[in-house]
Scaffold this motif. Structure first.
Motif, PDB file in Angstrom:
ATOM      1  N   ILE A   1       0.852  -1.188   0.000  1.00  0.00           N
ATOM      2  CA  ILE A   1       0.000   0.000   0.000  1.00  0.00           C
ATOM      3  C   ILE A   1       0.888   1.238   0.000  1.00  0.00           C
ATOM      4  O   ILE A   1       1.813   1.348   0.797  1.00  0.00           O
TER       5      ILE A   1
ATOM      6  N   TYR B   1       0.887   5.273   0.570  1.00  0.00           N
ATOM      7  CA  TYR B   1       0.083   6.277   1.262  1.00  0.00           C
ATOM      8  C   TYR B   1       0.212   7.615   0.542  1.00  0.00           C
ATOM      9  O   TYR B   1       1.296   7.987   0.103  1.00  0.00           O
TER      10      TYR B   1
ATOM     11  N   THR C   1      -1.413  11.862   0.036  1.00  0.00           N
ATOM     12  CA  THR C   1      -2.170  13.016   0.527  1.00  0.00           C
ATOM     13  C   THR C   1      -2.838  13.649  -0.682  1.00  0.00           C
ATOM     14  O   THR C   1      -2.618  13.222  -1.817  1.00  0.00           O
TER      15      THR C   1
ATOM     16  N   GLU D   1     -10.909  -1.327   5.908  1.00  0.00           N
ATOM     17  CA  GLU D   1      -9.437  -1.306   5.885  1.00  0.00           C
ATOM     18  C   GLU D   1      -8.783  -2.692   5.909  1.00  0.00           C
ATOM     19  O   GLU D   1      -7.865  -2.944   5.121  1.00  0.00           O
TER      20      GLU D   1
ATOM     21  N   ARG E   1      -6.241  -4.042   2.942  1.00  0.00           N
ATOM     22  CA  ARG E   1      -4.870  -4.494   3.218  1.00  0.00           C
ATOM     23  C   ARG E   1      -4.646  -5.924   2.713  1.00  0.00           C
ATOM     24  O   ARG E   1      -3.598  -6.229   2.145  1.00  0.00           O
TER      25      ARG E   1
ATOM     26  N   VAL F   1      -3.479   2.375  -3.276  1.00  0.00           N
ATOM     27  CA  VAL F   1      -3.140   3.664  -2.686  1.00  0.00           C
ATOM     28  C   VAL F   1      -4.186   3.994  -1.626  1.00  0.00           C
ATOM     29  O   VAL F   1      -5.383   3.873  -1.859  1.00  0.00           O
ATOM     30  N   MET F   2      -3.708   4.416  -0.452  1.00  0.00           N
ATOM     31  CA  MET F   2      -4.600   4.849   0.597  1.00  0.00           C
ATOM     32  C   MET F   2      -4.371   6.336   0.815  1.00  0.00           C
ATOM     33  O   MET F   2      -3.267   6.742   1.173  1.00  0.00           O
ATOM     34  N   GLU F   3      -5.400   7.123   0.537  1.00  0.00           N
ATOM     35  CA  GLU F   3      -5.325   8.559   0.777  1.00  0.00           C
ATOM     36  C   GLU F   3      -5.945   8.828   2.138  1.00  0.00           C
ATOM     37  O   GLU F   3      -7.127   8.542   2.362  1.00  0.00           O
ATOM     38  N   ILE F   4      -5.143   9.332   3.033  1.00  0.00           N
ATOM     39  CA  ILE F   4      -5.628   9.601   4.376  1.00  0.00           C
ATOM     40  C   ILE F   4      -6.066  11.047   4.457  1.00  0.00           C
ATOM     41  O   ILE F   4      -5.274  11.961   4.226  1.00  0.00           O
TER      42      ILE F   4
END
Length: 60
Positions: A5, A7, A9, A39, A43, A56-59
């Motif tokens: 993954i 991460y 922004t 989540e 994963r 891709v994980m956009e937090i």
């Protein structure tokens, strides 16, 4: 082995997405109960399909 993954922004997301296709983006808000419920599946799938899909994980 690549990190399953990536991460991101708001400012880095488009650059990361353009690196590898296809891409699956999860917009994640830590206080969202639905995000927290999904989540673990995200994963797990990222480990299974890391060679063929960019996760891709956009937090937010």
């Amino acid at each position: 082995m690549a990190q399953p993954i990536v991460y991101a922004t708001d400012s880095t997301l488009m650059g990361i997405v353009k690196q590898k296709e296809p891409t699956l983006v999860m917009v994640f808000l830590p206080t969202c109960p639905h995000c927290r419920a999904i989540e673990p599946y995200f994963r797990e799938y990222s480990k299974q399909y890391e060679d063929s899909v960019n996760f891709v994980m956009e937090i937010s």
